[in-house]
Design an enzyme around this catalytic site. Structure first.
Site, PDB file in Angstrom:
ATOM      1  N   HIS A 398       0.817  -1.219   0.000  1.00  0.00           N
ATOM      2  CA  HIS A 398       0.000   0.000   0.000  1.00  0.00           C
ATOM      3  C   HIS A 398       0.851   1.271   0.000  1.00  0.00           C
ATOM      4  CE1 HIS A 398      -3.852   1.741  -0.084  1.00  0.00           C
ATOM      5  NE2 HIS A 398      -4.463   0.972   0.793  1.00  0.00           N
ATOM      6  N   ASP A 402      -2.191   1.948  -4.834  1.00  0.00           N
ATOM      7  CA  ASP A 402      -3.470   2.395  -4.286  1.00  0.00           C
ATOM      8  C   ASP A 402      -4.517   1.289  -4.420  1.00  0.00           C
ATOM      9  OD1 ASP A 402      -2.427   4.899  -3.688  1.00  0.00           O
ATOM     10  OD2 ASP A 402      -2.995   5.733  -5.643  1.00  0.00           O
TER      11      ASP A 402
END
Length: 426
Positions: A398, A402
């Site tokens: 992450h 995204d």
């Protein structure tokens, strides 16, 4: 009589030290030329160290789990005459021995891990036995030890037919077969209390796997995304291609199709085919698609790499996956074959469950996990029909990827698999 001192050999590629994983001999043993003396572990691979001479072991240079420098004393062997009264490096290391057929695990969607078998009660009559002290630890691989535990067999009672008396899977089956033939065994023995314990040192490949998994979970911000895919059409295509070309080109599993889907989907999502150097704070996106294929071996999980998957046909990918999987399982994969991946594909095959949360193969930023195929009733155009369904359980870093991009990427793979003709439309 003289003494031949063997030093830890230079395994190459700038490696300055290795971990001593396992001895295959002990002080007092007689050895012959080319007999395997020890297993050592590099960053990625397990290699065997053979003996260059005949003689008797008089000293060992380290303990399993110890990190030894290249050039340090590995073992001392007493030899005939004085011609070998010198220090030398061991011969070039050779790849670890092929594990028994029962221990092999296919790196394909149709694979069936050995752990699926249910534990059996302990046999009470003795098959091919050998007398060992209660605290003596027989030579055996981790897979053989687990197999013995599942079967309820005390490993110290089994006669090993492998090199240096190593216990093999076949030895367990022979012990069990002879034990079951004794009709006088009491039926209540299966419910006898057990108080035995076994401590297993975390060394060699298991230590490397533990370190990499811990490092990955501590450094990357993992998140997972799961999507179900209708694989009915692509399974029909696979069956058709195998029927038409299987004899001449080889059988296709689902993995080459998934590799092809990754290649095509990454054209629109290049941020997934990347490595993240979190120390330098640099993301490197690559045009080449080097797909790591997670493969279970007798010494633990390895990730051999299908290089330039973007330039391979289905059968080329299938042949390379098979070659690399066999090399990894047999301990013959080279350092180059086990490094350099840009994205990883992992599958638990028929035991894949419905959801998993794979751990990233750092410094990569994406890993695609394959779950098992099951037939389920689905509603298609208002009708309930039986379809072959499969989940993709994938994880992403992450810090780099995204959530929306990850979802779109998996949806792109889903579209390609459900409409397999689009895999080959340029």
């Amino acid at each position: 009589m003289g003494t031949h001192v063997i030093k830890m050999p230079d395994i190459g590629e700038g490696i300055a030290e290795v971990e001593l994983s396992q001895w295959h001999v002990k002080v007092g043993d007689l050895v012959v030329e080319d007999q395997v003396l020890a297993d050592v572990m590099t960053d990625k691979a397990m290699v065997d160290i053979p003996s260059p001479v005949h003689g008797k072991v008089i000293a060992l240079g380290g303990q399993p789990g110890e990190v030894m420098a290249v050039g340090s004393v590995l073992i001392s062997i007493e030899v005939e005459g004085a011609g070998n009264l010198k220090e030398s490096a061991a011969p070039a290391p050779v790849a670890a021995k092929e594990p028994p057929a029962a221990a092999k695990v296919e790196a394909a969607v149709e694979s069936k891990p050995a752990a699926a078998a249910a534990p059996r009660p302990a046999p009470v009559c003795q098959g091919p036995m050998v007398a060992r002290e209660a605290d003596e630890r027989p030579l055996a691989s981790p897979a053989v030890r687990k197999h013995a535990l599942d079967l309820g067999i005390q490993l110290r009672l089994v006669r090993g037919t492998g090199p240096a008396g190593r216990v093999l899977h076949e030895d367990l089956e022979a012990y069990l077969a002879q034990g079951q033939s004794n009709a006088s065994a009491p039926a209540t023995a299966a419910y006898a209390q057990r108080h035995d314990e076994e401590q297993i040192q975390v060394i060699g490949m298991r230590r490397k796997i533990a370190q990499r998994m811990q490092d990955a979970t501590q450094r990357a911000a993992h998140f997972s995304y799961v999507e179900e895919i209708d694989v009915t059409a692509i399974e029909e295509l696979r069956a058709h291609l195998n029927e038409k070309h299987g004899a001449s080109r080889g059988k296709l599993t689902l993995l080459p199709f998934l590799v092809r889907a990754l290649v095509v989907a990454l054209r629109d999502f290049p941020q997934m085919n990347a490595r993240y150097d979190d120390e330098a704070q640099v993301i490197t996106r690559l045009g080449a698609v080097h797909v790591g294929v997670a493969t279970q071996s007798d010494v633990g999980l390895m990730v051999p790499v299908v290089r330039h998957a973007e330039a391979r046909s289905l059968w080329d990918s299938a042949a390379e996956i098979s070659r690399l999987a066999n090399a990894a399982r047999n301990g013959k994969a080279s350092r180059d074959e086990l490094s350099g991946s840009t994205i990883t594909l992992t599958s638990l095959g028929a035991l894949g469950g419905i959801v998993s949360t794979p751990v990233l193969n750092l410094p990569e930023v994406a890993i695609v996990g394959v779950n098992k195929i099951v037939e389920r009733p689905m509603v298609v155009k208002g009708q309930v029909v039986i379809r072959k369904m499969m989940n993709l359980s994938s994880s992403f870093d992450h810090r780099v990827v995204d959530g929306m991009d990850a979802a779109l990427f998996i949806q792109a793979i889903r579209g390609l698999i459900e409409q397999p003709a689009t895999l080959f439309v340029e």
